[in-house]
Design a protein around this motif. Sequence first.
Motif, PDB file in Angstrom:
ATOM      1  N   GLU A   1       0.805  -1.218   0.000  1.00  0.00           N
ATOM      2  CA  GLU A   1       0.000   0.000   0.000  1.00  0.00           C
ATOM      3  C   GLU A   1       0.844   1.276   0.000  1.00  0.00           C
ATOM      4  N   SER A   2       2.173   1.136  -0.023  1.00  0.00           N
ATOM      5  CA  SER A   2       3.039   2.321  -0.103  1.00  0.00           C
ATOM      6  C   SER A   2       2.830   3.012  -1.446  1.00  0.00           C
ATOM      7  N   GLY A   3       2.979   4.344  -1.457  1.00  0.00           N
ATOM      8  CA  GLY A   3       2.876   5.084  -2.706  1.00  0.00           C
ATOM      9  C   GLY A   3       4.043   4.757  -3.625  1.00  0.00           C
ATOM     10  N   LEU A   4       3.823   4.793  -4.930  1.00  0.00           N
ATOM     11  CA  LEU A   4       4.887   4.469  -5.879  1.00  0.00           C
ATOM     12  C   LEU A   4       6.029   5.479  -5.831  1.00  0.00           C
ATOM     13  N   PHE A   5       5.697   6.765  -5.649  1.00  0.00           N
ATOM     14  CA  PHE A   5       6.769   7.764  -5.575  1.00  0.00           C
ATOM     15  C   PHE A   5       7.574   7.578  -4.291  1.00  0.00           C
ATOM     16  N   GLU A   6       6.893   7.217  -3.207  1.00  0.00           N
ATOM     17  CA  GLU A   6       7.587   6.918  -1.945  1.00  0.00           C
ATOM     18  C   GLU A   6       8.541   5.739  -2.133  1.00  0.00           C
ATOM     19  N   ALA A   7       8.096   4.720  -2.869  1.00  0.00           N
ATOM     20  CA  ALA A   7       8.948   3.563  -3.137  1.00  0.00           C
ATOM     21  C   ALA A   7      10.168   3.961  -3.959  1.00  0.00           C
ATOM     22  N   LEU A   8       9.977   4.851  -4.939  1.00  0.00           N
ATOM     23  CA  LEU A   8      11.086   5.313  -5.771  1.00  0.00           C
ATOM     24  C   LEU A   8      12.095   6.073  -4.930  1.00  0.00           C
ATOM     25  N   GLU A   9      11.619   6.901  -4.014  1.00  0.00           N
ATOM     26  CA  GLU A   9      12.519   7.628  -3.115  1.00  0.00           C
ATOM     27  C   GLU A   9      13.294   6.664  -2.220  1.00  0.00           C
ATOM     28  N   ARG A  10      12.615   5.627  -1.740  1.00  0.00           N
ATOM     29  CA  ARG A  10      13.279   4.655  -0.876  1.00  0.00           C
ATOM     30  C   ARG A  10      14.343   3.874  -1.641  1.00  0.00           C
ATOM     31  N   LEU A  11      14.085   3.582  -2.905  1.00  0.00           N
ATOM     32  CA  LEU A  11      15.090   2.926  -3.750  1.00  0.00           C
ATOM     33  C   LEU A  11      16.333   3.797  -3.886  1.00  0.00           C
ATOM     34  N   SER A  12      16.117   5.094  -4.089  1.00  0.00           N
ATOM     35  CA  SER A  12      17.240   6.029  -4.233  1.00  0.00           C
ATOM     36  C   SER A  12      18.025   6.141  -2.933  1.00  0.00           C
ATOM     37  N   GLN A  13      17.321   6.242  -1.816  1.00  0.00           N
ATOM     38  CA  GLN A  13      17.980   6.370  -0.517  1.00  0.00           C
ATOM     39  C   GLN A  13      18.813   5.137  -0.185  1.00  0.00           C
ATOM     40  N   ALA A  14      18.313   3.958  -0.567  1.00  0.00           N
ATOM     41  CA  ALA A  14      19.023   2.712  -0.267  1.00  0.00           C
ATOM     42  C   ALA A  14      20.057   2.361  -1.341  1.00  0.00           C
ATOM     43  N   SER A  15      20.071   3.131  -2.447  1.00  0.00           N
ATOM     44  CA  SER A  15      20.995   2.890  -3.568  1.00  0.00           C
ATOM     45  C   SER A  15      20.875   1.465  -4.101  1.00  0.00           C
ATOM     46  N   VAL A  16      19.633   1.020  -4.293  1.00  0.00           N
ATOM     47  CA  VAL A  16      19.377  -0.312  -4.853  1.00  0.00           C
ATOM     48  C   VAL A  16      18.408  -0.181  -6.021  1.00  0.00           C
ATOM     49  N   ASN A  17      18.330  -1.239  -6.821  1.00  0.00           N
ATOM     50  CA  ASN A  17      17.452  -1.210  -7.990  1.00  0.00           C
ATOM     51  C   ASN A  17      16.107  -1.865  -7.752  1.00  0.00           C
ATOM     52  N   GLN A  18      16.000  -2.662  -6.678  1.00  0.00           N
ATOM     53  CA  GLN A  18      14.725  -3.296  -6.375  1.00  0.00           C
ATOM     54  C   GLN A  18      14.568  -3.493  -4.875  1.00  0.00           C
ATOM     55  N   LEU A  19      13.330  -3.561  -4.443  1.00  0.00           N
ATOM     56  CA  LEU A  19      13.018  -3.774  -3.033  1.00  0.00           C
ATOM     57  C   LEU A  19      11.951  -4.849  -2.915  1.00  0.00           C
ATOM     58  N   PRO A  20      12.040  -5.678  -1.873  1.00  0.00           N
ATOM     59  CA  PRO A  20      10.965  -6.647  -1.658  1.00  0.00           C
ATOM     60  C   PRO A  20       9.711  -5.950  -1.135  1.00  0.00           C
ATOM     61  N   VAL A  21       8.570  -6.462  -1.511  1.00  0.00           N
ATOM     62  CA  VAL A  21       7.290  -5.955  -1.021  1.00  0.00           C
ATOM     63  C   VAL A  21       6.811  -6.941   0.048  1.00  0.00           C
ATOM     64  N   ILE A  22       6.703  -6.456   1.278  1.00  0.00           N
ATOM     65  CA  ILE A  22       6.396  -7.335   2.405  1.00  0.00           C
ATOM     66  C   ILE A  22       5.041  -6.982   3.004  1.00  0.00           C
ATOM     67  N   GLU A  23       4.234  -8.013   3.183  1.00  0.00           N
ATOM     68  CA  GLU A  23       2.917  -7.865   3.799  1.00  0.00           C
ATOM     69  C   GLU A  23       2.725  -9.005   4.795  1.00  0.00           C
ATOM     70  N   ASN A  24       2.377  -8.642   6.032  1.00  0.00           N
ATOM     71  CA  ASN A  24       2.208  -9.646   7.096  1.00  0.00           C
ATOM     72  C   ASN A  24       3.460 -10.510   7.250  1.00  0.00           C
ATOM     73  N   ASP A  25       4.638  -9.842   7.225  1.00  0.00           N
ATOM     74  CA  ASP A  25       5.936 -10.508   7.412  1.00  0.00           C
ATOM     75  C   ASP A  25       6.280 -11.488   6.300  1.00  0.00           C
ATOM     76  N   GLN A  26       5.610 -11.374   5.157  1.00  0.00           N
ATOM     77  CA  GLN A  26       5.906 -12.254   4.037  1.00  0.00           C
ATOM     78  C   GLN A  26       6.203 -11.442   2.785  1.00  0.00           C
ATOM     79  N   VAL A  27       7.178 -11.924   1.987  1.00  0.00           N
ATOM     80  CA  VAL A  27       7.491 -11.285   0.711  1.00  0.00           C
ATOM     81  C   VAL A  27       6.411 -11.672  -0.290  1.00  0.00           C
TER      82      VAL A  27
END
Length: 271
Positions: free
Chosen positions: A227-253
Amino acid sequence: PERPRDEFGIAGAGPLVSFMLALGFGALAWAGTVMIRPLLIMAGQWLGMINLVLALFNLLPAFPLDGGRILRAVIWGITRNYKAATLIVGGTGKLIAFGIIFWGSWLILQGDWANGLWIVLVGWFIQHVATQSLQQLTLKSSLAGHTVREAMMVDCPRVSPTVTIQKLVEEIMPFSGRRCFPIVGGMWVTGLITLNEIRNVPHEQWATTTVGMVMIPVKELKSVSPESGLFEALERLSQASVNQLPVIENDQVVGMIARDNILAFSKSARS
């Protein structure tokens, strides 16, 4: 910033400090005249002038200078329209940048290569950042109201922690078209392996090294929720200097979100 006055306060702090330093060093130069200390006078005058010029330059109404952010805060406060304020200041920044580039080019033609080239580079930098700020605004507008769930990948192949890196690279990776793989132990995702972890293992050890030995445990993963915003996800990718992030819901990818996914979604949203 979420409010115009926040941006005004943040942006105004830089020039204010420069003006205070200019006054302080000016006072130092004055003290040198009273005590007849030529070195004190020279240092105070030089440092005072440097900070005064810095403050005035920083107040130019162009991104990324504080003057551009102050002007945006003022327009934003009057119009209550962040997008319009950014567009106006972005356009102003480009005009100022081209003026600075023209000034530097004129100096170069006059034979002042050192100062002229430096001024041209400053103008180019301001023009580049002004363009980027407008592109970011367009991207943010196209992603507004959209969540990670709409763009995430849900077909990333899941592998057992006992699979060797060699088998992953030679038998699974070429046919998946993916660059990251959730590691499943039993019924639960326990970690993630990407190309970065694979590169850190010498090639001669691939046949004896399992993915479970080099994976990133779930608890250590930087992640986003569906449920995170897409722009928020893009900012988080930039901050972490990675190209992809796992999407976790209820402690599961439950999926993966990559820069490519977000940019492709933005492009389709604008078309």
